[in-house]
Design a protein around this motif. Structure first.
Motif, PDB file in Angstrom:
ATOM      1  N   PRO A  13       0.835  -1.218   0.000  1.00 48.75           N
ATOM      2  CA  PRO A  13       0.000   0.000   0.000  1.00 48.75           C
ATOM      3  C   PRO A  13       0.868   1.266   0.000  1.00 48.75           C
ATOM      4  CG  PRO A  13      -0.034  -1.088   2.156  1.00 48.75           C
ATOM      5  CD  PRO A  13       0.658  -2.018   1.222  1.00 48.75           C
ATOM      6  N   VAL A  14       0.384   2.312  -0.643  1.00 52.50           N
ATOM      7  CA  VAL A  14       1.097   3.590  -0.681  1.00 52.50           C
ATOM      8  C   VAL A  14       0.992   4.253   0.686  1.00 52.50           C
ATOM      9  CG1 VAL A  14       1.225   5.851  -1.779  1.00 52.50           C
ATOM     10  CG2 VAL A  14       0.590   3.830  -3.131  1.00 52.50           C
ATOM     11  N   LYS A  15       2.113   4.720   1.207  1.00 48.60           N
ATOM     12  CA  LYS A  15       2.140   5.358   2.525  1.00 48.60           C
ATOM     13  C   LYS A  15       1.592   6.785   2.440  1.00 48.60           C
ATOM     14  CE  LYS A  15       6.126   2.623   3.969  1.00 48.60           C
ATOM     15  NZ  LYS A  15       7.547   2.638   4.364  1.00 48.60           N
ATOM     16  N   PRO A  16       1.249   7.389   3.575  1.00 43.04           N
ATOM     17  CA  PRO A  16       0.700   8.760   3.552  1.00 43.04           C
ATOM     18  C   PRO A  16       1.606   9.771   2.850  1.00 43.04           C
ATOM     19  CG  PRO A  16       0.387   7.757   5.717  1.00 43.04           C
ATOM     20  CD  PRO A  16       1.221   6.804   4.925  1.00 43.04           C
ATOM     21  N   ASP A  17       2.927   9.525   2.852  1.00 46.36           N
ATOM     22  CA  ASP A  17       3.841  10.466   2.193  1.00 46.36           C
ATOM     23  C   ASP A  17       4.004  10.164   0.705  1.00 46.36           C
ATOM     24  OD1 ASP A  17       5.331   8.160   2.240  1.00 46.36           O
ATOM     25  OD2 ASP A  17       7.025   8.996   3.366  1.00 46.36           O
TER      26      ASP A  17
END
Length: 533
Positions: free
Chosen positions: A525-529
């Protein structure tokens, strides 16, 4: 490929959100028009780009162009997409019949539109141009024109990503089958090293076939070889358990291969990984295995070595890439109707002339030619115009200097067990496996060279080749396997799922299998950053 972090890119584009970043050719406009073929009419048909004739550039338009990699802001993209004004309409029509429209359309529309002041002559990219290698008309078979293509980056180019003279956020080209090390270097530079002990960092797997692709995506040569590789793997599994009378590692092959990967380690081709089904004879159950086959070393310097030291390597294959200087047909899978290319790699030294001799499996000299090697030459390649079909078996290439052998290499022309993805019939086998008409690979005969080069012609070998040409079924497979095993070896076999063979390792526990861990390539999954790791 990004050569800066997402945060850096977002900050830069936020600051210059009203600008459009395109790289112009920056040279004489008339020369650019000629070079790009903008004054010619092109039409794409039957997967080929045809040049139909001459045409005039629209009057009152400043033509511009350059790289087809650019960053455009939303306002200009909406204008190009939705506007019906004369400029956009005429340019869309004009560029519909252009060879490389993306290398000029956006530049020309932007420069002649109300948005012209927003153009920045920088596409924020580093491109690895080497015109000496990249401008070889290598796409002439699909387009009626000559162009250039950039080279792949290698580790020696890494310093270019650290330059700060102009803003850059992307780079091309990268290709893991050519060099993965540079991709790792850039990854570590941007995001730090992986933890110590992380598996798979120097490995690269590239899938070339999956069952849903359908057999039609494989040539008869590839299908023949992959089946043979599977059988080599089953023999390897059988010999791995030495208990007398124990059949728990004996298998019978079932169906076609289900998955094929190229495998590289430390930027060296390590062979093919073939996933295939087989029935375990001890328990009569279907199992799925993966076999790793590796090419044997076939290039040999003459012994004792001559005083000629420029030749470093020689190889035979197809799909020679003159830009990256490698064969795209990894592993050199060749059949009777292929047209092989001979390649030599040279060290620096004085100008010399060498003689190259191609010898078929029954010692018919198929071709001989001289090559002048200039002092600065690094690679030479040549495709002799051989009459087809080539006789199946192991061929020998001899390289001579002043008629003294300095090296030799070998390559396999495999007999076909399939024709149009179906088991080959005897009539077709004889047609493909009997060698060229009248035993003549070229108009000129080189028979007089056999005694000079001490290459004996044997009637017995010729008779055996004639008998082999008529083989079909299991006897043909046995012939293919004997030839394949002379130039390939089954290195290891693993089990994809449950197995009755106690000595087979699970594929996920190996370091080589396409199912072994590869954290660098996993997409989570893509991280918040905005980052993946």
């Amino acid at each position: 490929f990004s050569c800066r972090t997402n945060d850096q890119l977002v900050a830069f584009l936020s600051r210059y959100r009203d600008m459009n970043f395109l790289k112009s050719h920056g040279r004489d406009n008339a020369r650019f028009i000629r070079k790009q073929g903008l004054d010619r009419l092109f039409l794409e048909c039957d997967t080929h780009m045809w040049r139909l004739g001459d045409r005039k550039i629209p009057e009152g338009i400043t033509v511009d162009g350059g790289s087809d990699w650019f960053l455009l802001n939303r306002k200009f993209v909406e204008y190009v997409t939705f506007s019906n004004d004369d400029l956009v309409t005429k340019m869309k029509r004009f560029y519909s019949y252009t060879l490389l429209p993306a290398e000029s359309f956006f530049h020309t529309v932007l420069e002649n539109s109300p948005f012209c002041d927003s153009m920045v002559d920088n596409n924020l990219r580093i491109t690895n141009w080497n015109r000496k290698l990249g401008c070889k008309c290598q796409y002439k078979h699909i387009v009626d024109w000559c162009g250039c293509s950039p080279n792949d980056f290698k580790p020696a180019d890494f310093h270019r990503f650290q330059q700060t003279a102009r803003p850059t956020f992307f780079a091309r080209k990268f290709e893991a089958v050519v060099n993965q090390e540079i991709i790792g270097q850039l990854d570590y530079y941007l995001y730090g090293n992986y933890p110590s002990g992380t598996p798979g960092l120097r490995s690269y797997w590239e899938n070339v076939f999956e069952e849903p692709d359908g057999l039609g995506s494989l040539s008869d040569v590839a299908l023949t070889m992959f089946h043979s590789f599977s059988r080599l793997g089953l023999r390897r599994a059988e010999t791995s358990l030495h208990a007398a009378g124990d059949s728990s590692c004996r298998y019978y092959p079932m169906g076609h291969p289900v998955s094929i990967h190229l495998y590289f380690l430390a930027d060296r081709f390590q062979g093919f990984l073939i996933r295939h089904h087989a029935t375990n004879l001890a328990v009569s159950k279907l199992e799925t295995l993966e076999t790793w086959v590796m090419p044997k070393k076939v290039f040999k310097i003459a012994s004792p070595p001559s005083d000629f030291g420029r030749l470093q390597f020689s190889e035979i294959g197809t799909e020679w890439d003159a830009k990256e200087r490698l064969f795209r047909n990894f592993g050199g899978l060749l059949g009777p109707t292929d047209e092989p290319v001979g390649m030599q790699k040279w060290g620096k030294g004085p100008n010399v002339t060498v003689t190259v001799i191609w010898v078929d499996p029954i010692n018919v000299i198929a071709a001989t030619y001289d090559i002048l090697i200039e002092s600065s030459a690094e690679f030479t390649h040549y495709k002799p115009p051989l009459n087809l079909p080539l006789r199946p078996g192991v061929w020998t290439i001899k390289i001579l200097h002043h008629w003294v052998q300095v090296a030799e290499t070998k390559f396999l022309v495999t007999p076909l067990t399939f024709s149009n993805q179906q088991p080959i019939k005897q009539e077709e086998a004889i047609k493909f496996h009997s060698g060229p008409p009248k035993n003549a690979y070229m108009e000129q005969s080189f028979q007089g060279l056999n005694p000079v080069l001490n290459i004996p012609v044997s009637a017995a070998r010729a008779d055996q080749a004639k008998r082999n040409a008529a083989l079909v079924g299991a006897r043909l497979e046995a012939w293919v396997d004997s030839l394949v095993s002379s130039v390939w070896s089954a290195v290891d076999v693993c089990s994809v799922g449950a197995t009755a063979c106690p000595v087979l390792q699970g594929c996920a526990q190996t370091a080589w299998s396409s199912l072994s861990p590869d954290p660098k390539s996993e997409l989570g999954p893509v991280k918040p950053d905005g980052r993946l790791r």
